[in-house]
Write an enzyme that holds these catalytic residues in place. Structure first.
Site, mmCIF file in Angstrom:
data_model
loop_
_atom_site.group_PDB
_atom_site.id
_atom_site.type_symbol
_atom_site.label_atom_id
_atom_site.label_comp_id
_atom_site.label_asym_id
_atom_site.label_seq_id
_atom_site.Cartn_x
_atom_site.Cartn_y
_atom_site.Cartn_z
ATOM 1 N N ASP A 63 -8.548 -5.098 -6.659
ATOM 2 C CA ASP A 63 -8.066 -3.887 -5.992
ATOM 3 C C ASP A 63 -8.604 -2.658 -6.723
ATOM 4 O O ASP A 63 -8.251 -2.404 -7.881
ATOM 5 C CB ASP A 63 -6.537 -3.879 -5.975
ATOM 6 C CG ASP A 63 -5.955 -2.780 -5.093
ATOM 7 O OD1 ASP A 63 -6.670 -1.818 -4.774
ATOM 8 O OD2 ASP A 63 -4.766 -2.889 -4.744
ATOM 9 N N HIS A 96 -8.014 -4.216 -2.098
ATOM 10 C CA HIS A 96 -6.724 -3.652 -1.713
ATOM 11 C C HIS A 96 -6.189 -4.281 -0.429
ATOM 12 O O HIS A 96 -4.964 -4.346 -0.231
ATOM 13 C CB HIS A 96 -6.874 -2.135 -1.531
ATOM 14 C CG HIS A 96 -5.585 -1.413 -1.325
ATOM 15 N ND1 HIS A 96 -4.661 -1.234 -2.330
ATOM 16 C CD2 HIS A 96 -5.059 -0.803 -0.218
ATOM 17 C CE1 HIS A 96 -3.631 -0.549 -1.870
ATOM 18 N NE2 HIS A 96 -3.845 -0.280 -0.591
ATOM 19 N N SER A 123 0.845 -1.184 0.000
ATOM 20 C CA SER A 123 0.000 0.000 0.000
ATOM 21 C C SER A 123 0.890 1.247 0.000
ATOM 22 O O SER A 123 1.792 1.360 -0.824
ATOM 23 C CB SER A 123 -0.958 -0.054 1.198
ATOM 24 O OG SER A 123 -1.949 0.933 1.111
#
Length: 372
Positions: free
Chosen positions: A319, A349, A183
């Site tokens: 995602d 995600h 991330s």
């Protein structure tokens, strides 16, 4: 005695059952980094655990042109310092507590991947992590800096990479075996790989790309506007709650929500889950830290063509924040592209936190592969 010449040492030793003891030492000397250092001696399950707060001896010049004077960097290490080093980075709410210990039993944010016998094994590697600049942790941020609240400067992913390079230098680590970032941490990893490649052999980037996706920027813009309005109204916690509720809907997927929740506004629907996520986040995060790091995501940009080392990529087809086509495009621009792994998952995600077996295998493959 002056601050420049003072040398301060505090020694606290206390028994931890029959397993060992903990030592905390702080010292400060002119012309060198001032470090608060904690050393937990080996316990029955984990090897050496070190953590501390480093006050850099030099100012940190930011991309904005502003300066952080002797900023604080909070760090953590699991494993013996002579072992190959791996730096681990997560999302904006993930800091140096990636794993638990017998002294701190609360599970870390990546607990399933870290520990003896796991993909990130402290018997094979020394595992490093830190609190991001601008975060709600113990590194320099809006809540603990001389430049507090709205006066805290903008922080870029390259600024985070600069801070990590300074930390590695202070710890005497000349080269990382790998940096593994997911991330926001994946964005920082790419920035580090471009600008500080001399410290790095290879990298694994998870659910992150060389720049933010436009739709994801639009969602984060709305979240920041919510927090900013709530600050003006004197209720920042309400703003954080609502912004986080919205953010969670972008971290997951329609498939997961449809399988997990009933439709409508009842107790079996998604609203209790969203409210819980918002409330728990608002209690532990500073609103100005949220604005700082959310903005850092949307100002992120690196030049993939300038990364001189091998980078493996892991993403998920569900995602919404980092779409698979974006990872494919990044992969084609890397001079030394490693594996591009795109997996199916209902978790969007957040899949790197949920799909433990898939993530474990990807990390193991990455670490077992020789760097170029």
């Amino acid at each position: 005695m002056s601050d420049q010449s003072a040398v301060r040492m505090e020694l606290v030793i206390y028994l931890l059952g029959l397993q060992g003891f903990q030592v905390s030492i702080s010292f400060g000397v002119s012309d060198m980094a001032q470090t608060l250092f904690f050393a937990d001696l080996p316990q029955s399950t984990y090897l050496a655990l070190n953590s501390g707060i480093l006050n850099l001896s030099e100012p940190l010049l930011l991309d904005s042109g502003q300066i952080l004077h002797k900023p604080r960097l909070a760090w953590r290490r699991l494993g013996e310092p002579h072992l190959p080093a791996i730096f681990i980075l997560g999302g904006i709410s993930a800091g140096r507590y990636a794993w638990c210990t017998e002294q701190s039993p609360t599970p870390g944010w990546w607990q399933d991947q870290i520990g003896p016998g796991n993909a990130l094994d402290p018997q094979k590697y020394q595992l490093l992590s830190f609190d991001f600049l601008g975060s709600s942790g113990n590194s320099e941020g809006p809540h603990n800096s001389r430049l507090s609240g709205p006066d805290f400067p903008a922080i870029t992913t390259r600024d985070q990479a600069r801070a990590i390079a300074a930390l590695l230098k202070a710890l005497g680590i000349q080269k990382l075996e790998s940096m593994i970032g997911a991330s926001y941490g994946g964005m920082v990893t790419l920035a580090f790989a471009q600008h500080f490649s001399e410290y790095l052999k290879k990298a694994l980037v998870i659910c992150a790309a060389d720049r933010p996706a436009p739709l994801a920027t639009a969602w984060r813009h709305v979240q920041r506007e919510i927090v900013s309005m709530a600050l003006k109204q004197g209720d920042p916690e309400a703003g954080l709650r609502l912004a986080r509720e919205l953010a969670v809907t972008t971290y997951r997927s329609e498939l997961e929500f449809s399988q997990r929740f009933d439709s409508g506004l009842g107790s079996a629907g998604c609203l209790p889950y969203l409210k819980h996520q918002g409330q728990s986040f608002a209690k532990r995060f500073d609103p100005y830290s949220y604005l700082c790091l959310s903005t850092s995501i949307d100002t992120h940009r690196i030049e993939a063509e300038a990364i001189p080392l091998r980078v493996d990529l892991l993403g998920y087809t569900s995602d919404l924040l980092v779409p698979a086509p974006q990872l494919k495009a990044l992969h084609t621009r890397l001079p030394k592209p490693g594996n591009l792994t795109l997996l199916n998952s209902p978790y969007g995600h957040d899949a790197f936190l949920k799909e433990n077996l898939q993530t474990t295998q990807t990390i193991k493959n990455h670490l077992e592969r020789k760097h170029d």
